[in-house]
Motif scaffolding. Sequence first.
Motif, PDB file in Angstrom:
ATOM      1  N   SER A  48       0.834  -1.210   0.000  1.00 53.33           N
ATOM      2  CA  SER A  48       0.000   0.000   0.000  1.00 53.33           C
ATOM      3  C   SER A  48       0.864   1.255   0.000  1.00 53.33           C
ATOM      4  CB  SER A  48      -0.935  -0.004   1.210  1.00 53.33           C
ATOM      5  OG  SER A  48      -0.199  -0.017   2.424  1.00 53.33           O
ATOM      6  N   ILE A  49       2.013   1.216   0.692  1.00 51.27           N
ATOM      7  CA  ILE A  49       2.933   2.359   0.684  1.00 51.27           C
ATOM      8  C   ILE A  49       3.476   2.581  -0.719  1.00 51.27           C
ATOM      9  CG2 ILE A  49       5.126   3.242   1.577  1.00 51.27           C
ATOM     10  CD1 ILE A  49       4.583   1.669   4.138  1.00 51.27           C
ATOM     11  N   ILE A  50       3.849   1.491  -1.393  1.00 49.39           N
ATOM     12  CA  ILE A  50       4.368   1.595  -2.756  1.00 49.39           C
ATOM     13  C   ILE A  50       3.307   2.152  -3.693  1.00 49.39           C
ATOM     14  CG2 ILE A  50       5.251   0.267  -4.714  1.00 49.39           C
ATOM     15  CD1 ILE A  50       6.544  -1.626  -2.739  1.00 49.39           C
ATOM     16  N   VAL A  51       2.049   1.695  -3.532  1.00 49.24           N
ATOM     17  CA  VAL A  51       0.957   2.186  -4.377  1.00 49.24           C
ATOM     18  C   VAL A  51       0.739   3.673  -4.161  1.00 49.24           C
ATOM     19  CG1 VAL A  51      -1.533   2.062  -4.751  1.00 49.24           C
ATOM     20  CG2 VAL A  51      -0.212  -0.041  -4.556  1.00 49.24           C
ATOM     21  N   VAL A  52       0.792   4.131  -2.906  1.00 49.16           N
ATOM     22  CA  VAL A  52       0.614   5.553  -2.611  1.00 49.16           C
ATOM     23  C   VAL A  52       1.728   6.376  -3.239  1.00 49.16           C
ATOM     24  CG1 VAL A  52       0.615   7.270  -0.766  1.00 49.16           C
ATOM     25  CG2 VAL A  52      -0.704   5.171  -0.498  1.00 49.16           C
ATOM     26  N   CYS A  53       2.967   5.898  -3.105  1.00 52.73           N
ATOM     27  CA  CYS A  53       4.110   6.617  -3.679  1.00 52.73           C
ATOM     28  C   CYS A  53       3.966   6.756  -5.185  1.00 52.73           C
ATOM     29  CB  CYS A  53       5.414   5.905  -3.334  1.00 52.73           C
ATOM     30  SG  CYS A  53       5.939   6.052  -1.611  1.00 52.73           S
ATOM     31  N   TYR A  54       3.634   5.653  -5.852  1.00 57.22           N
ATOM     32  CA  TYR A  54       3.538   5.701  -7.304  1.00 57.22           C
ATOM     33  C   TYR A  54       2.254   6.384  -7.771  1.00 57.22           C
ATOM     34  CZ  TYR A  54       7.775   3.284  -8.494  1.00 57.22           C
ATOM     35  OH  TYR A  54       9.101   2.978  -8.684  1.00 57.22           O
ATOM     36  N   GLY A  55       1.231   6.423  -6.940  1.00 54.57           N
ATOM     37  CA  GLY A  55       0.049   7.210  -7.272  1.00 54.57           C
ATOM     38  C   GLY A  55       0.390   8.695  -7.324  1.00 54.57           C
ATOM     39  N   ASN A  56       1.156   9.158  -6.328  1.00 54.10           N
ATOM     40  CA  ASN A  56       1.601  10.557  -6.324  1.00 54.10           C
ATOM     41  C   ASN A  56       2.588  10.835  -7.452  1.00 54.10           C
ATOM     42  OD1 ASN A  56       0.093  11.338  -4.033  1.00 54.10           O
ATOM     43  ND2 ASN A  56       1.644  10.479  -2.667  1.00 54.10           N
ATOM     44  N   ILE A  57       3.441   9.861  -7.751  1.00 53.35           N
ATOM     45  CA  ILE A  57       4.385  10.024  -8.862  1.00 53.35           C
ATOM     46  C   ILE A  57       3.639  10.162 -10.184  1.00 53.35           C
ATOM     47  CG2 ILE A  57       6.132   8.822 -10.231  1.00 53.35           C
ATOM     48  CD1 ILE A  57       7.215   7.661  -7.610  1.00 53.35           C
ATOM     49  N   ALA A  58       2.645   9.294 -10.405  1.00 53.70           N
ATOM     50  CA  ALA A  58       1.866   9.353 -11.649  1.00 53.70           C
ATOM     51  C   ALA A  58       1.145  10.685 -11.783  1.00 53.70           C
ATOM     52  CB  ALA A  58       0.860   8.204 -11.675  1.00 53.70           C
ATOM     53  N   ARG A  59       0.574  11.176 -10.690  1.00 53.72           N
ATOM     54  CA  ARG A  59      -0.118  12.464 -10.728  1.00 53.72           C
ATOM     55  C   ARG A  59       0.855  13.595 -11.044  1.00 53.72           C
ATOM     56  NH1 ARG A  59      -3.164  14.099  -5.335  1.00 53.72           N
ATOM     57  NH2 ARG A  59      -0.977  14.141  -4.653  1.00 53.72           N
ATOM     58  N   ALA A  60       2.059  13.551 -10.452  1.00 50.78           N
ATOM     59  CA  ALA A  60       3.060  14.587 -10.715  1.00 50.78           C
ATOM     60  C   ALA A  60       3.547  14.538 -12.162  1.00 50.78           C
ATOM     61  CB  ALA A  60       4.234  14.433  -9.757  1.00 50.78           C
ATOM     62  N   ILE A  61       3.713  13.321 -12.714  1.00 54.74           N
ATOM     63  CA  ILE A  61       4.182  13.181 -14.089  1.00 54.74           C
ATOM     64  C   ILE A  61       3.132  13.701 -15.070  1.00 54.74           C
ATOM     65  CG2 ILE A  61       4.761  11.490 -15.882  1.00 54.74           C
ATOM     66  CD1 ILE A  61       6.152   9.835 -13.762  1.00 54.74           C
ATOM     67  N   LEU A  62       1.858  13.421 -14.797  1.00 56.89           N
ATOM     68  CA  LEU A  62       0.796  13.863 -15.694  1.00 56.89           C
ATOM     69  C   LEU A  62       0.655  15.384 -15.713  1.00 56.89           C
ATOM     70  CD1 LEU A  62      -1.954  11.180 -14.951  1.00 56.89           C
ATOM     71  CD2 LEU A  62      -0.520  11.374 -16.994  1.00 56.89           C
ATOM     72  N   GLN A  63       1.110  16.044 -14.657  1.00 59.26           N
ATOM     73  CA  GLN A  63       1.023  17.504 -14.589  1.00 59.26           C
ATOM     74  C   GLN A  63       2.166  18.193 -15.327  1.00 59.26           C
ATOM     75  OE1 GLN A  63       0.843  18.335 -10.394  1.00 59.26           O
ATOM     76  NE2 GLN A  63      -1.338  17.811 -10.231  1.00 59.26           N
ATOM     77  N   ILE A  64       3.179  17.405 -15.736  1.00 59.65           N
ATOM     78  CA  ILE A  64       4.300  17.970 -16.501  1.00 59.65           C
ATOM     79  C   ILE A  64       3.829  18.236 -17.932  1.00 59.65           C
ATOM     80  CG2 ILE A  64       6.635  17.550 -17.354  1.00 59.65           C
ATOM     81  CD1 ILE A  64       7.104  15.723 -14.968  1.00 59.65           C
ATOM     82  N   GLN A  65       4.037  19.437 -18.416  1.00 60.73           N
ATOM     83  CA  GLN A  65       3.536  19.825 -19.739  1.00 60.73           C
ATOM     84  C   GLN A  65       4.420  19.317 -20.869  1.00 60.73           C
ATOM     85  OE1 GLN A  65       3.028  24.081 -19.655  1.00 60.73           O
ATOM     86  NE2 GLN A  65       1.257  23.984 -18.270  1.00 60.73           N
TER      87      GLN A  65
END
Length: 308
Positions: free
Chosen positions: A211-228
């Motif tokens: 669950s910790i790994i999923v949370v980390c990569y969930g935030n990573i995916a959200r941050a990557i998608l915000q990169i233009q």
Amino acid sequence: MQENNVTLVNEFCLLGFKVSQNSRVFLFFLILVVFCGTLCGNLLIIVLVSTSKNLHTPMYFFISQLSISDILIPTDIVPNMFYILQNNGGTISFIGCMAQMCFFCGVEEFECLLLTVMSYDRYVAICNPLHYVSIMTASLCLNLVTLFWFLSFLIAIIDTLSASRLKFCWPNIIDHFFCDLIPLQDIACSDTFDFKLQLYLLSIPLLFIPSIIVVCYGNIARAILQIQSNISRQKAFSTCSSHLTVVFIFYFTLFSLYILPTSGQSSEVNKIMSLLYTVFTPLINPIIYSFRNKDIKKAVQETAKKYL
């Protein structure tokens, strides 16, 4: 040795693989090639991280620790497996069985913790890059790895001591190619309730790791998608794609073996999954990090130019 009219055992018989002689010969040489490749690939990564200044970062330090664990797991399992394949089965002493199980469980639990902190490392690098150097310091990384090794083997020793207190009666046959907690638990002739309860309680912290790994990569995916920028987005994704692949392979085999119900699976299916987990996965990890990592490729080229 007699106790309550029950003959206790001081060794176990490992059945190994129920295949023909030709299949055992093929499997022997296949595992030998994979084992040699595992040692060479992971030792190469350890040497590169130790000698190349460009790889003196937290991420590569953790990768070198992963390589150490990928060397230790097959080294614990494969030598006795060769003996079993040659003789179509074999015996292992009680003490040897407990030692093999303790070593395997300790390294396995360390890898769980290591993959978690590697996820956090990628999270900080992508989601909080300005503070990455101040957060992921060399002393913090070293202290975390030291703590993980200590905790992992502490839990493994506790589990092994509890397993050694179980009574194992005749027939002393383990339908596997190495000593593991579940096969030993299945052949015990004493009550295993307390042992199972202890395993579950000690495993609770490890169950939160995915669950910790999923949370980390969930935030990573959200941050990557915000990169233009598409180029920046691909670069950010490439820095964690290798680790994400390793995490998927590790937890897929781990959950298949120990978490999902195995009542409908044959012992041969469990052996194949264990073989993939203990022998082939340690070879896959350095391949993933080597072929998908530009820094390691560059370090290999620089090392080759230096010594060739």
